[in-house]
Motif scaffolding. Structure first.
Motif, PDB file in Angstrom:
ATOM      1  N   ALA A 269       9.131 -99.876 -24.855  1.00  0.00           N
ATOM      2  CA  ALA A 269       9.713-100.894 -23.977  1.00  0.00           C
ATOM      3  C   ALA A 269      10.652-100.306 -22.893  1.00  0.00           C
ATOM      4  CB  ALA A 269      10.819-101.932 -24.950  1.00  0.00           C
ATOM      5  N   GLU A 270      11.383 -99.007 -23.003  1.00  0.00           N
ATOM      6  CA  GLU A 270      12.189 -98.483 -22.192  1.00  0.00           C
ATOM      7  C   GLU A 270      11.447 -98.419 -20.576  1.00  0.00           C
ATOM      8  OE1 GLU A 270       9.913 -94.917 -23.797  1.00  0.00           O
ATOM      9  OE2 GLU A 270      10.670 -96.714 -24.469  1.00  0.00           O
ATOM     10  N   ALA A 271       9.911 -98.318 -20.731  1.00  0.00           N
ATOM     11  CA  ALA A 271       9.392 -97.970 -19.617  1.00  0.00           C
ATOM     12  C   ALA A 271       9.558 -99.313 -18.749  1.00  0.00           C
ATOM     13  CB  ALA A 271       7.865 -97.950 -19.663  1.00  0.00           C
ATOM     14  N   TYR A 272       9.694-100.632 -19.351  1.00  0.00           N
ATOM     15  CA  TYR A 272       9.877-101.837 -18.653  1.00  0.00           C
ATOM     16  C   TYR A 272      11.315-101.816 -18.124  1.00  0.00           C
ATOM     17  CZ  TYR A 272       5.529-102.638 -20.953  1.00  0.00           C
ATOM     18  OH  TYR A 272       4.157-102.568 -21.262  1.00  0.00           O
ATOM     19  N   THR A 273      11.959-101.505 -18.742  1.00  0.00           N
ATOM     20  CA  THR A 273      13.746-101.637 -18.493  1.00  0.00           C
ATOM     21  C   THR A 273      14.196-100.671 -17.484  1.00  0.00           C
ATOM     22  OG1 THR A 273      14.386-100.654 -20.539  1.00  0.00           O
ATOM     23  CG2 THR A 273      13.921-102.960 -20.703  1.00  0.00           C
ATOM     24  N   ASP A 274      13.483 -99.431 -17.518  1.00  0.00           N
ATOM     25  CA  ASP A 274      14.262 -98.274 -16.633  1.00  0.00           C
ATOM     26  C   ASP A 274      13.857 -98.301 -15.213  1.00  0.00           C
ATOM     27  OD1 ASP A 274      15.759 -97.093 -18.442  1.00  0.00           O
ATOM     28  OD2 ASP A 274      14.795 -95.468 -18.626  1.00  0.00           O
ATOM     29  N   ASN A 275      13.320 -99.506 -14.738  1.00  0.00           N
ATOM     30  CA  ASN A 275      13.285 -99.912 -13.210  1.00  0.00           C
ATOM     31  C   ASN A 275      14.512-100.076 -12.605  1.00  0.00           C
ATOM     32  OD1 ASN A 275      11.333 -99.786 -11.091  1.00  0.00           O
ATOM     33  ND2 ASN A 275      11.714-102.161 -10.965  1.00  0.00           N
ATOM     34  N   GLY A 276      15.531-100.301 -13.475  1.00  0.00           N
ATOM     35  CA  GLY A 276      16.626-100.732 -12.952  1.00  0.00           C
ATOM     36  C   GLY A 276      17.411 -99.586 -11.882  1.00  0.00           C
ATOM     37  N   PRO A 277      17.337 -98.354 -12.189  1.00  0.00           N
ATOM     38  CA  PRO A 277      17.928 -97.476 -11.284  1.00  0.00           C
ATOM     39  C   PRO A 277      17.215 -97.515  -9.828  1.00  0.00           C
ATOM     40  CG  PRO A 277      17.682 -96.456 -13.457  1.00  0.00           C
ATOM     41  CD  PRO A 277      17.050 -97.683 -13.547  1.00  0.00           C
ATOM     42  N   VAL A 278      15.896 -97.733  -9.766  1.00  0.00           N
ATOM     43  CA  VAL A 278      15.243 -97.686  -8.610  1.00  0.00           C
ATOM     44  C   VAL A 278      15.708 -99.047  -7.887  1.00  0.00           C
ATOM     45  CG1 VAL A 278      13.094 -98.044  -7.551  1.00  0.00           C
ATOM     46  CG2 VAL A 278      13.168 -96.806  -9.664  1.00  0.00           C
TER      47      VAL A 278
ATOM     48  N   GLY B 128      13.658-112.002 -23.252  1.00  0.00           N
ATOM     49  CA  GLY B 128      12.482-112.176 -23.227  1.00  0.00           C
ATOM     50  C   GLY B 128      11.820-110.802 -23.593  1.00  0.00           C
ATOM     51  N   LEU B 129      12.454-109.784 -23.561  1.00  0.00           N
ATOM     52  CA  LEU B 129      11.680-108.560 -24.108  1.00  0.00           C
ATOM     53  C   LEU B 129      11.391-108.582 -25.601  1.00  0.00           C
ATOM     54  CD1 LEU B 129      13.048-105.610 -22.005  1.00  0.00           C
ATOM     55  CD2 LEU B 129      10.714-106.306 -22.185  1.00  0.00           C
ATOM     56  N   GLY B 130      12.616-109.234 -26.293  1.00  0.00           N
ATOM     57  CA  GLY B 130      12.441-109.363 -27.574  1.00  0.00           C
ATOM     58  C   GLY B 130      11.238-110.391 -28.114  1.00  0.00           C
ATOM     59  N   ARG B 131      11.099-111.350 -27.435  1.00  0.00           N
ATOM     60  CA  ARG B 131      10.082-112.518 -27.542  1.00  0.00           C
ATOM     61  C   ARG B 131       8.704-111.828 -27.519  1.00  0.00           C
ATOM     62  NH1 ARG B 131      13.929-115.853 -25.222  1.00  0.00           N
ATOM     63  NH2 ARG B 131      12.850-115.600 -23.176  1.00  0.00           N
ATOM     64  N   TYR B 132       8.627-110.892 -26.305  1.00  0.00           N
ATOM     65  CA  TYR B 132       7.253-110.250 -25.919  1.00  0.00           C
ATOM     66  C   TYR B 132       7.286-109.220 -27.114  1.00  0.00           C
ATOM     67  CZ  TYR B 132       3.922-107.217 -23.778  1.00  0.00           C
ATOM     68  OH  TYR B 132       2.538-106.619 -23.699  1.00  0.00           O
ATOM     69  N   LEU B 133       7.929-108.489 -27.645  1.00  0.00           N
ATOM     70  CA  LEU B 133       7.711-107.657 -28.885  1.00  0.00           C
ATOM     71  C   LEU B 133       7.313-108.166 -30.102  1.00  0.00           C
ATOM     72  CD1 LEU B 133       8.215-104.442 -28.930  1.00  0.00           C
ATOM     73  CD2 LEU B 133      10.404-105.228 -30.141  1.00  0.00           C
ATOM     74  N   ALA B 134       8.034-109.414 -30.360  1.00  0.00           N
ATOM     75  CA  ALA B 134       7.409-110.224 -31.557  1.00  0.00           C
ATOM     76  C   ALA B 134       6.018-110.655 -31.211  1.00  0.00           C
ATOM     77  CB  ALA B 134       8.321-111.251 -31.630  1.00  0.00           C
ATOM     78  N   ARG B 135       5.769-111.304 -29.910  1.00  0.00           N
ATOM     79  CA  ARG B 135       4.283-111.705 -29.932  1.00  0.00           C
ATOM     80  C   ARG B 135       3.528-110.418 -29.988  1.00  0.00           C
ATOM     81  NH1 ARG B 135       6.596-114.342 -25.615  1.00  0.00           N
ATOM     82  NH2 ARG B 135       5.578-112.936 -23.969  1.00  0.00           N
ATOM     83  N   LEU B 136       3.590-109.188 -29.462  1.00  0.00           N
ATOM     84  CA  LEU B 136       2.992-108.078 -29.473  1.00  0.00           C
ATOM     85  C   LEU B 136       2.661-107.703 -30.881  1.00  0.00           C
ATOM     86  CD1 LEU B 136       1.810-106.055 -27.618  1.00  0.00           C
ATOM     87  CD2 LEU B 136       3.765-104.395 -28.091  1.00  0.00           C
TER      88      LEU B 136
ATOM     89  N   PRO C  93      -0.950-110.006 -25.822  1.00  0.00           N
ATOM     90  CA  PRO C  93      -0.169-110.898 -25.041  1.00  0.00           C
ATOM     91  C   PRO C  93      -0.017-110.265 -23.680  1.00  0.00           C
ATOM     92  CG  PRO C  93       1.426-110.101 -26.568  1.00  0.00           C
ATOM     93  CD  PRO C  93       0.206-109.540 -26.990  1.00  0.00           C
ATOM     94  N   GLU C  94      -0.274-111.188 -22.504  1.00  0.00           N
ATOM     95  CA  GLU C  94      -0.043-110.711 -21.072  1.00  0.00           C
ATOM     96  C   GLU C  94       1.716-110.547 -20.866  1.00  0.00           C
ATOM     97  OE1 GLU C  94      -1.957-109.776 -18.757  1.00  0.00           O
ATOM     98  OE2 GLU C  94      -3.811-110.002 -19.949  1.00  0.00           O
ATOM     99  N   ALA C  95       1.862-109.322 -20.239  1.00  0.00           N
ATOM    100  CA  ALA C  95       3.409-109.424 -19.829  1.00  0.00           C
ATOM    101  C   ALA C  95       3.821-110.366 -18.936  1.00  0.00           C
ATOM    102  CB  ALA C  95       3.518-107.652 -19.382  1.00  0.00           C
ATOM    103  N   GLY C  96       4.914-110.939 -19.124  1.00  0.00           N
ATOM    104  CA  GLY C  96       5.375-111.972 -17.934  1.00  0.00           C
ATOM    105  C   GLY C  96       6.477-111.495 -17.202  1.00  0.00           C
ATOM    106  N   PRO C  97       7.332-112.296 -16.902  1.00  0.00           N
ATOM    107  CA  PRO C  97       8.456-112.370 -15.948  1.00  0.00           C
ATOM    108  C   PRO C  97       9.293-111.494 -16.575  1.00  0.00           C
ATOM    109  CG  PRO C  97       7.858-114.551 -15.782  1.00  0.00           C
ATOM    110  CD  PRO C  97       6.957-113.803 -16.841  1.00  0.00           C
ATOM    111  N   GLU C  98       9.540-111.637 -18.069  1.00  0.00           N
ATOM    112  CA  GLU C  98      10.542-110.452 -18.706  1.00  0.00           C
ATOM    113  C   GLU C  98      10.303-109.096 -18.734  1.00  0.00           C
ATOM    114  OE1 GLU C  98       7.021-111.067 -21.679  1.00  0.00           O
ATOM    115  OE2 GLU C  98       8.275-112.456 -20.136  1.00  0.00           O
TER     116      GLU C  98
END
Length: 334
Positions: free
Chosen positions: A157-166, A293-301, A312-317
């Motif tokens: 999941a860090e790959a999804y959240t680490d776009n923040g610095p950009v 949203g990431l938590g919900r996606y993790l659960a669906r995964l 599941p498809e990755a959404g806006p989260e």
């Protein structure tokens, strides 16, 4: 002196004896066994009597019968349990609970003396917020766990959240800042994550043609913040991209107490969009990551892997977004 006698677990034998029917019939009803000709009246009586007596299925027996424990184990990195991580876990737990699964969290520590939890509870799947190490993967699969997420074909999941610095660097560069400092957090537990975000910030700075100053990390004290500010000001820094909102708040507060105007003389932006960022004065610009949203996606995964349904498809989260507030502005021109 008399002592309390422990309450004995109610069994299928107790239900069968109370109703005067066979234990096999009770077992067929409680296990919802297919192919049995049991009347609806008998089924109803068994379920009602089981409820009246307080019958609870034995978890170990249920696991043996179904091949599932209905337990999802989430392996957490040894990070501080901050607002974003708590929200992520809470939403994952709620989503799994609604599907009939229990979320259990486990944090391996460097000492490694405790028995790994995946050996003790036999979860249906082991999840992680970061990618598993080769040693962890080997240990988990050796314990008989067949499902891991992320696996060799996934990313953490860090790959999804680490776009923040950009997004931080793009925002500050768009405002006109050309010398930007990166303020890390001086905490050994998140050293790898700080380094990862710094690397992404540096790549973004190179692409944008701005200079990124790698200043000293902050440990959320006045002393480290003022030392960093002095270095940055001497180096011509006009904006700071902070590791998270806590670091941004520490730098902002210290700057204001030192007489440095925010954002007129120094723009500051954090990451996480925590409640602190909107309550601080000035309100902090930040990067919003939908950790719920990431938590919900993790659960669906996890559920898709357990149940063999499509991933599941990755959404806006999965998309970080800029939240511009009062702590960032174009640099003053002298």
């Amino acid at each position: 002196m008399p002592t309390d006698t422990p309450t004995r677990r109610v069994t299928t034998y107790d239900i069968a004896k109370s109703l005067g029917i066979s234990r096999a019939t009770v077992g067929f009803v409680l296990n919802n066994t297919a192919g049995q000709t049991i009347s609806e009246a008998t089924r109803t009586k068994v379920l009602q009597e089981a409820k009246r007596l307080g019958y609870r299925r034995h978890s170990a027996a249920r696991t043996l019968a179904s091949g599932r424990s209905n337990i999802v184990l989430l392996v957490l990195p040894d990070w501080p349990l901050d607002f974003s991580l708590r929200r992520n876990i809470e939403e994952a737990s709620l989503t799994l609970d609604q599907a009939g699964y229990t979320l259990v969290t486990y944090t391996p520590h460097p000492s490694g003396q405790a028995r790994p939890l995946w050996e003790a509870i036999q979860p249906d799947i082991v999840l992680a917020l970061t990618s598993f190490t080769a040693e962890q993967t080997q240990a988990i699969t050796a314990a008989g766990i067949k499902q891991l997420k992320p696996d060799a074909n996934d990313v953490g999941a860090e790959a999804y959240t680490d776009n923040g610095p950009v997004l931080q660097l793009e925002h500050l560069a768009e405002l006109g800042h050309t010398v930007i400092a990166y303020a890390g957090l001086n905490d050994p537990k998140v050293a790898d994550l700080v380094e990862s975000r710094l690397h992404r910030a540096q790549s973004a700075a190179d692409a944008l043609g701005v200079r990124l100053v790698h200043g000293p990390s902050i440990d959320l004290t006045e002393e480290t913040s003022i030392a960093a500010l002095n270095e940055w000001r001497d180096d011509g820094v006009t904006a700071v991209a902070a590791y998270n909102d806590d670091v941004a708040a520490s730098v902002t507060g210290t700057a204001l107490r030192a007489g440095i105007l925010v954002p007129e003389e120094l723009s500051i932006i954090g990451i996480d969009n925590t409640p602190l960022s909107s309550m601080f004065q000035p309100r902090l610009s930040t990067i919003d990551v939908d950790t719920a949203g990431l938590g919900r996606y993790l659960a669906r995964l996890a559920l898709s892997a357990i149940q063999g349904t499509p991933t599941p498809e990755a959404g806006p989260e999965m998309r970080a977004t800029l939240v511009q507030r009062a702590s960032t502005a174009p640099p003053q021109r002298h």
